[in-house]
Design a protein around this motif. Sequence first.
Motif, PDB file in Angstrom:
ATOM      1  N   VAL A   1       0.844  -1.193   0.000  1.00 53.31           N
ATOM      2  CA  VAL A   1       0.000   0.000   0.000  1.00 53.31           C
ATOM      3  C   VAL A   1       0.879   1.243   0.000  1.00 53.31           C
ATOM      4  CG1 VAL A   1      -1.982  -1.097   1.067  1.00 53.31           C
ATOM      5  CG2 VAL A   1      -0.208  -0.132   2.520  1.00 53.31           C
ATOM      6  N   THR A   2       0.373   2.289  -0.652  1.00 54.91           N
ATOM      7  CA  THR A   2       1.159   3.504  -0.781  1.00 54.91           C
ATOM      8  C   THR A   2       0.248   4.723  -0.731  1.00 54.91           C
ATOM      9  OG1 THR A   2       2.911   4.561  -2.088  1.00 54.91           O
ATOM     10  CG2 THR A   2       1.073   3.600  -3.320  1.00 54.91           C
ATOM     11  N   HIS A   3       0.845   5.894  -0.594  1.00 54.26           N
ATOM     12  CA  HIS A   3       0.099   7.143  -0.543  1.00 54.26           C
ATOM     13  C   HIS A   3      -0.362   7.545  -1.947  1.00 54.26           C
ATOM     14  CE1 HIS A   3       0.973   8.170   3.671  1.00 54.26           C
ATOM     15  NE2 HIS A   3       2.155   7.602   3.463  1.00 54.26           N
ATOM     16  N   GLY A   4      -1.204   8.568  -1.988  1.00 54.62           N
ATOM     17  CA  GLY A   4      -1.692   9.083  -3.257  1.00 54.62           C
ATOM     18  C   GLY A   4      -3.102   8.615  -3.539  1.00 54.62           C
ATOM     19  N   SER A   5      -3.530   8.849  -4.761  1.00 53.84           N
ATOM     20  CA  SER A   5      -4.865   8.426  -5.178  1.00 53.84           C
ATOM     21  C   SER A   5      -4.794   7.872  -6.596  1.00 53.84           C
ATOM     22  CB  SER A   5      -5.859   9.596  -5.121  1.00 53.84           C
ATOM     23  OG  SER A   5      -5.440  10.643  -5.962  1.00 53.84           O
ATOM     24  N   ASN A   6      -5.705   6.960  -6.870  1.00 60.43           N
ATOM     25  CA  ASN A   6      -5.805   6.334  -8.186  1.00 60.43           C
ATOM     26  C   ASN A   6      -4.510   5.626  -8.596  1.00 60.43           C
ATOM     27  OD1 ASN A   6      -7.519   5.720 -10.375  1.00 60.43           O
ATOM     28  ND2 ASN A   6      -6.518   7.270 -11.649  1.00 60.43           N
TER      29      ASN A   6
ATOM     30  N   HIS B   1      -9.769  -0.939  -1.857  1.00 60.26           N
ATOM     31  CA  HIS B   1     -11.054  -1.555  -1.491  1.00 60.26           C
ATOM     32  C   HIS B   1     -11.472  -2.626  -2.500  1.00 60.26           C
ATOM     33  CE1 HIS B   1     -15.452  -0.866   0.023  1.00 60.26           C
ATOM     34  NE2 HIS B   1     -14.973  -2.051   0.343  1.00 60.26           N
ATOM     35  N   GLU B   2     -11.342  -2.335  -3.780  1.00 58.82           N
ATOM     36  CA  GLU B   2     -11.729  -3.314  -4.801  1.00 58.82           C
ATOM     37  C   GLU B   2     -10.853  -4.558  -4.719  1.00 58.82           C
ATOM     38  OE1 GLU B   2     -14.340  -3.423  -6.908  1.00 58.82           O
ATOM     39  OE2 GLU B   2     -14.983  -1.695  -5.725  1.00 58.82           O
ATOM     40  N   GLU B   3      -9.590  -4.362  -4.425  1.00 60.19           N
ATOM     41  CA  GLU B   3      -8.692  -5.510  -4.282  1.00 60.19           C
ATOM     42  C   GLU B   3      -9.096  -6.367  -3.082  1.00 60.19           C
ATOM     43  OE1 GLU B   3      -5.233  -7.987  -5.031  1.00 60.19           O
ATOM     44  OE2 GLU B   3      -6.695  -6.822  -6.185  1.00 60.19           O
ATOM     45  N   ILE B   4      -9.471  -5.737  -1.996  1.00 60.27           N
ATOM     46  CA  ILE B   4      -9.912  -6.478  -0.815  1.00 60.27           C
ATOM     47  C   ILE B   4     -11.165  -7.293  -1.136  1.00 60.27           C
ATOM     48  CG2 ILE B   4     -10.852  -6.255   1.523  1.00 60.27           C
ATOM     49  CD1 ILE B   4      -7.816  -5.864   1.365  1.00 60.27           C
ATOM     50  N   LYS B   5     -12.091  -6.711  -1.878  1.00 60.70           N
ATOM     51  CA  LYS B   5     -13.296  -7.450  -2.288  1.00 60.70           C
ATOM     52  C   LYS B   5     -12.923  -8.691  -3.100  1.00 60.70           C
ATOM     53  CE  LYS B   5     -16.465  -3.493  -2.653  1.00 60.70           C
ATOM     54  NZ  LYS B   5     -17.252  -2.680  -3.631  1.00 60.70           N
ATOM     55  N   GLU B   6     -11.950  -8.529  -3.990  1.00 62.91           N
ATOM     56  CA  GLU B   6     -11.527  -9.647  -4.831  1.00 62.91           C
ATOM     57  C   GLU B   6     -10.847 -10.732  -4.007  1.00 62.91           C
ATOM     58  OE1 GLU B   6      -8.559 -10.287  -8.640  1.00 62.91           O
ATOM     59  OE2 GLU B   6      -9.614  -8.366  -8.443  1.00 62.91           O
ATOM     60  N   ILE B   7     -10.064 -10.316  -3.042  1.00 60.38           N
ATOM     61  CA  ILE B   7      -9.384 -11.268  -2.159  1.00 60.38           C
ATOM     62  C   ILE B   7     -10.408 -12.098  -1.385  1.00 60.38           C
ATOM     63  CG2 ILE B   7      -7.974 -11.409  -0.056  1.00 60.38           C
ATOM     64  CD1 ILE B   7      -6.427  -8.937  -1.229  1.00 60.38           C
ATOM     65  N   ILE B   8     -11.390 -11.438  -0.831  1.00 62.89           N
ATOM     66  CA  ILE B   8     -12.431 -12.143  -0.074  1.00 62.89           C
ATOM     67  C   ILE B   8     -13.213 -13.084  -0.976  1.00 62.89           C
ATOM     68  CG2 ILE B   8     -14.598 -11.818   1.199  1.00 62.89           C
ATOM     69  CD1 ILE B   8     -13.336  -9.208   2.296  1.00 62.89           C
ATOM     70  N   ALA B   9     -13.524 -12.626  -2.184  1.00 63.76           N
ATOM     71  CA  ALA B   9     -14.273 -13.470  -3.121  1.00 63.76           C
ATOM     72  C   ALA B   9     -13.503 -14.722  -3.500  1.00 63.76           C
ATOM     73  CB  ALA B   9     -14.613 -12.661  -4.380  1.00 63.76           C
ATOM     74  N   SER B  10     -12.177 -14.653  -3.462  1.00 60.45           N
ATOM     75  CA  SER B  10     -11.361 -15.812  -3.813  1.00 60.45           C
ATOM     76  C   SER B  10     -11.302 -16.845  -2.690  1.00 60.45           C
ATOM     77  CB  SER B  10      -9.940 -15.378  -4.183  1.00 60.45           C
ATOM     78  OG  SER B  10      -9.227 -14.960  -3.036  1.00 60.45           O
ATOM     79  N   GLY B  11     -11.779 -16.465  -1.504  1.00 63.14           N
ATOM     80  CA  GLY B  11     -11.778 -17.386  -0.375  1.00 63.14           C
ATOM     81  C   GLY B  11     -10.623 -17.219   0.581  1.00 63.14           C
ATOM     82  N   ILE B  12      -9.755 -16.234   0.338  1.00 62.44           N
ATOM     83  CA  ILE B  12      -8.597 -15.994   1.220  1.00 62.44           C
ATOM     84  C   ILE B  12      -9.079 -15.299   2.487  1.00 62.44           C
ATOM     85  CG2 ILE B  12      -6.425 -14.713   1.418  1.00 62.44           C
ATOM     86  CD1 ILE B  12      -6.189 -15.132  -1.662  1.00 62.44           C
ATOM     87  N   LYS B  13      -8.522 -15.723   3.623  1.00 60.84           N
ATOM     88  CA  LYS B  13      -8.978 -15.217   4.921  1.00 60.84           C
ATOM     89  C   LYS B  13      -8.010 -14.233   5.571  1.00 60.84           C
ATOM     90  CE  LYS B  13     -12.599 -18.087   5.174  1.00 60.84           C
ATOM     91  NZ  LYS B  13     -12.327 -19.066   4.098  1.00 60.84           N
ATOM     92  N   SER B  14      -6.842 -14.018   4.959  1.00 64.82           N
ATOM     93  CA  SER B  14      -5.842 -13.207   5.636  1.00 64.82           C
ATOM     94  C   SER B  14      -4.958 -12.463   4.642  1.00 64.82           C
ATOM     95  CB  SER B  14      -4.965 -14.097   6.520  1.00 64.82           C
ATOM     96  OG  SER B  14      -3.977 -13.344   7.171  1.00 64.82           O
ATOM     97  N   VAL B  15      -4.559 -11.238   5.020  1.00 64.91           N
ATOM     98  CA  VAL B  15      -3.631 -10.443   4.213  1.00 64.91           C
ATOM     99  C   VAL B  15      -2.481  -9.968   5.094  1.00 64.91           C
ATOM    100  CG1 VAL B  15      -5.355  -9.677   2.545  1.00 64.91           C
ATOM    101  CG2 VAL B  15      -4.940  -8.301   4.597  1.00 64.91           C
ATOM    102  N   LEU B  16      -1.335  -9.743   4.461  1.00 66.59           N
ATOM    103  CA  LEU B  16      -0.141  -9.209   5.113  1.00 66.59           C
ATOM    104  C   LEU B  16       0.173  -7.869   4.463  1.00 66.59           C
ATOM    105  CD1 LEU B  16       2.434  -9.437   6.878  1.00 66.59           C
ATOM    106  CD2 LEU B  16       3.445 -10.831   5.053  1.00 66.59           C
ATOM    107  N   LEU B  17       0.185  -6.807   5.269  1.00 71.79           N
ATOM    108  CA  LEU B  17       0.328  -5.454   4.730  1.00 71.79           C
ATOM    109  C   LEU B  17       1.762  -4.935   4.839  1.00 71.79           C
ATOM    110  CD1 LEU B  17      -2.886  -3.702   6.130  1.00 71.79           C
ATOM    111  CD2 LEU B  17      -2.527  -4.678   3.850  1.00 71.79           C
ATOM    112  N   PHE B  18       2.250  -4.417   3.712  1.00 72.20           N
ATOM    113  CA  PHE B  18       3.519  -3.702   3.637  1.00 72.20           C
ATOM    114  C   PHE B  18       3.234  -2.280   3.163  1.00 72.20           C
ATOM    115  CE2 PHE B  18       4.613  -8.145   2.893  1.00 72.20           C
ATOM    116  CZ  PHE B  18       5.690  -8.331   3.742  1.00 72.20           C
ATOM    117  N   GLY B  19       3.962  -1.310   3.694  1.00 74.40           N
ATOM    118  CA  GLY B  19       3.734   0.080   3.317  1.00 74.40           C
ATOM    119  C   GLY B  19       4.905   0.695   2.593  1.00 74.40           C
ATOM    120  N   VAL B  20       4.589   1.551   1.635  1.00 80.00           N
ATOM    121  CA  VAL B  20       5.607   2.345   0.936  1.00 80.00           C
ATOM    122  C   VAL B  20       5.310   3.803   1.283  1.00 80.00           C
ATOM    123  CG1 VAL B  20       6.642   2.955  -1.273  1.00 80.00           C
ATOM    124  CG2 VAL B  20       5.742   0.643  -0.910  1.00 80.00           C
ATOM    125  N   PRO B  21       6.115   4.434   2.149  1.00 81.66           N
ATOM    126  CA  PRO B  21       5.777   5.755   2.668  1.00 81.66           C
ATOM    127  C   PRO B  21       6.161   6.896   1.729  1.00 81.66           C
ATOM    128  CG  PRO B  21       7.835   5.044   3.612  1.00 81.66           C
ATOM    129  CD  PRO B  21       7.366   3.908   2.730  1.00 81.66           C
TER     130      PRO B  21
END
Length: 333
Positions: free
Chosen positions: A37-42, A62-82
């Motif tokens: 995940v990173t700053h900015g928009s679009n 948000h759309e990516e999270i919806k797709e992840i859930i639809a695939s059946g995955i129950k967990s995500v690991l977040l990395f940030g680019v500041p």
Amino acid sequence: MGYPIVRNRRLRRSAGLRSLVRETVLGADDFIYPLFVTHGSNVKEEIPSMPGVYHYSLDLLHEEIKEIIASGIKSVLLFGVPEHKDERGSSAYDANGIVQQAIRAVKSWAPELVVIADTCLCQFTDHGHCGVVVKEERSGHTIVDNDRSLELLVRTAVSQAEAGADIIAPSNMMDGFVHAIREGLDATGYNDIAIMSYSVKYASAYYGPFRDAAHSTPQFGDRKTYQMDPANSREAMREAEADVMEGADMLMVKPALAYLDVVRMLKEQFDLPVVAYNVSAEYAMVKAAAQNGWLDERAVVLETLTGMKRAGADMIITYFAKDAARWLRGEDV
């Protein structure tokens, strides 16, 4: 030929028989999907060395999270680019840092999704190391100061827990990091937040594409003084045992593919869940070969992930998670 005649092929005669006696079963519940995940928009920017993996700004996450859930995955690991880096990695423990913002957003969109926060400083420091850099008086060498780094890692972990992370995943390989973070979480009322320790993290050549993704390449030297020598396995047991004693809830081996023997050793030695990290170069190699038509990507990925689970992994962090979950359901990607 006299008896006994052993015919092991009897149980391989049909798909149904093979399924009935299958010893290792792979499923979407086994997967943890890493996100950048990173700053900015679009922003949805593909990482050149990792086809199909992207940097996301929060508005497109948000759309990516919806797709992840639809695939059946129950967990995500977040990395940030500041947006901002400094010598102490202050964006890592900023209450409004990019990882903290992402945690809050994901938990608001999908409260049931298990959110794991990578806890390190390397993406946030201007020197790219996983801790505080100082000049050692005795030798005059520039080193990563273990104990000074712990204070900032604790602050990072607590800020991630405050944002709503379900699991803290410290990846820094400082000595005593699990104890320090456990103590810090407990002291601030987060005694129910689990620690997924990067217990056995090798100084590996398999991290190249990730450093491209996380913008975390060291600006001098390397990480061999705090990450493990790839030649060592007994040392891996000492690292894991220290983390168990310090209060880790899960033990990780990173990378996975070249260290399946170590995954097996941890599984046999300790009774905590074992996590295998199917890292960036393992992903990139398969993608490159598949794009050249040199292998069947689906078959190779599922075989590889099955091998990691067979070796003893209870969970697998993999950039293939979404595709693998769909393939296991019989869908085309």
